[in-house]
Motif scaffolding. Structure first.
Motif, short mmCIF file in Angstrom:
data_model
loop_
_atom_site.label_atom_id
_atom_site.label_comp_id
_atom_site.label_asym_id
_atom_site.label_seq_id
_atom_site.Cartn_x
_atom_site.Cartn_y
_atom_site.Cartn_z
N LEU A 98 -2.40 9.52 -6.41
CA LEU A 98 -1.35 9.52 -7.43
C LEU A 98 -1.59 10.66 -8.40
O LEU A 98 -2.73 10.91 -8.81
N LEU A 99 -0.51 11.31 -8.77
CA LEU A 99 -0.53 12.27 -9.85
C LEU A 99 0.00 11.54 -11.06
O LEU A 99 1.07 10.93 -11.01
N LEU A 100 -0.74 11.60 -12.17
CA LEU A 100 -0.35 10.91 -13.38
C LEU A 100 0.34 11.88 -14.35
O LEU A 100 0.21 13.09 -14.22
N THR A 101 1.07 11.34 -15.31
CA THR A 101 1.87 12.16 -16.22
C THR A 101 1.04 13.18 -16.98
O THR A 101 1.55 14.24 -17.34
N ASP A 102 -0.22 12.90 -17.23
CA ASP A 102 -1.06 13.84 -17.97
C ASP A 102 -1.69 14.91 -17.07
O ASP A 102 -2.50 15.70 -17.52
N GLY A 103 -1.32 14.90 -15.78
CA GLY A 103 -1.84 15.88 -14.84
C GLY A 103 -3.10 15.43 -14.11
O GLY A 103 -3.55 16.11 -13.19
N SER A 104 -3.69 14.32 -14.52
CA SER A 104 -4.88 13.83 -13.84
C SER A 104 -4.49 13.17 -12.51
O SER A 104 -3.33 12.87 -12.27
N ARG A 105 -5.49 12.97 -11.68
CA ARG A 105 -5.26 12.41 -10.35
C ARG A 105 -6.08 11.15 -10.17
O ARG A 105 -7.17 11.01 -10.71
N LEU A 106 -5.53 10.27 -9.35
CA LEU A 106 -6.15 8.99 -9.03
C LEU A 106 -6.17 8.87 -7.51
O LEU A 106 -5.12 9.02 -6.87
N THR A 107 -7.34 8.65 -6.94
CA THR A 107 -7.47 8.50 -5.48
C THR A 107 -7.99 7.11 -5.18
O THR A 107 -9.01 6.68 -5.75
N GLN A 108 -7.29 6.42 -4.27
CA GLN A 108 -7.66 5.06 -3.88
C GLN A 108 -7.83 4.99 -2.37
O GLN A 108 -7.17 5.71 -1.63
N ARG A 109 -8.74 4.11 -1.93
CA ARG A 109 -8.98 3.90 -0.50
C ARG A 109 -8.62 2.46 -0.15
O ARG A 109 -9.03 1.52 -0.83
N TRP A 131 0.82 -1.21 0.00
CA TRP A 131 0.00 0.00 0.00
C TRP A 131 0.86 1.27 0.00
O TRP A 131 0.60 2.20 -0.75
N ASP A 132 1.87 1.29 0.83
CA ASP A 132 2.72 2.49 0.92
C ASP A 132 4.09 2.23 0.28
O ASP A 132 5.09 2.81 0.65
N GLY A 133 4.11 1.36 -0.72
CA GLY A 133 5.35 0.96 -1.38
C GLY A 133 5.81 1.95 -2.43
O GLY A 133 5.45 3.12 -2.42
N ARG A 134 6.58 1.44 -3.36
CA ARG A 134 7.21 2.28 -4.39
C ARG A 134 6.37 2.30 -5.67
O ARG A 134 6.86 2.04 -6.75
N ASP A 150 -4.05 2.01 7.65
CA ASP A 150 -5.09 1.06 8.02
C ASP A 150 -6.32 1.25 7.13
O ASP A 150 -6.38 2.18 6.32
N LYS A 151 -7.31 0.40 7.33
CA LYS A 151 -8.55 0.49 6.57
C LYS A 151 -9.06 1.93 6.53
O LYS A 151 -9.08 2.61 7.56
N GLY A 152 -9.42 2.38 5.34
CA GLY A 152 -9.89 3.75 5.16
C GLY A 152 -8.81 4.73 4.74
O GLY A 152 -9.10 5.85 4.34
N ALA A 153 -7.54 4.31 4.81
CA ALA A 153 -6.44 5.17 4.39
C ALA A 153 -6.60 5.49 2.90
O ALA A 153 -7.24 4.74 2.16
#
Length: 139
Positions: free
Chosen positions: A50-61, A23-26, A43-46
């Motif tokens: 990620l910022l992607l090369t095209d400027g978009s963002r990705l959020t994961q739980r 989860w908090d890896g490379r 922990d659960k809920g964290a």
């Protein structure tokens, strides 16, 4: 609901692979298009963003972390991808011969593309990521 599963034998022991994929890896070293990563919690809920090369963002739980196996599951909350309700799992299995198997699975709903094109998109994303992992482990 489409399901994509990728299994790959990698030429390193699980204890070397797990720090790259946890989860908090490379993640920025191998996740396709990732250029920056922030992780808030372990922990659960964290959440990780990620910022992607095209400027978009990705959020994961983070939904679950195994206390026994090297595995966790997560949900994508926000992304530029053509999926909704994506639930994924990453698992590392030692093979007993010094190698490890990475299993990356996702199920999801389609949004803007057909089911087959969305499945292909997710499969391509996973295959590119796994190939980048393989190159990291070889060097």
């Amino acid at each position: 609901m489409p399901l994509v599963t990728t299994n790959i034998l990698l030429p390193d022991p699980a204890h070397r692979l797990w720090p790259l994929v946890r989860w908090d890896g490379r993640l920025c070293d191998w996740y396709p298009g990732a250029v920056a990563l922030t992780v808030h919690g372990h922990d659960k809920g964290a959440q990780r963003r990620l910022l992607l090369t095209d400027g978009s963002r990705l959020t994961q739980r983070l939904d679950h972390v195994s206390q026994i196996d090297d595995a966790y599951s997560y949900t994508i909350l926000d992304s530029p991808y053509p999926v909704a309700d994506l639930l994924a799992q990453i698992r590392v299995h030692p093979t007993g011969d010094g190698n490890a198997v990475l299993t990356w699975t996702a199920n999801f709903q389609t949004t803007t593309l057909s089911e087959s094109k969305t499945e292909r998109f997710v499969r391509d994303l996973y295959e590119v990521g796994i190939e980048r992992l393989r190159r990291l482990l070889i060097h």
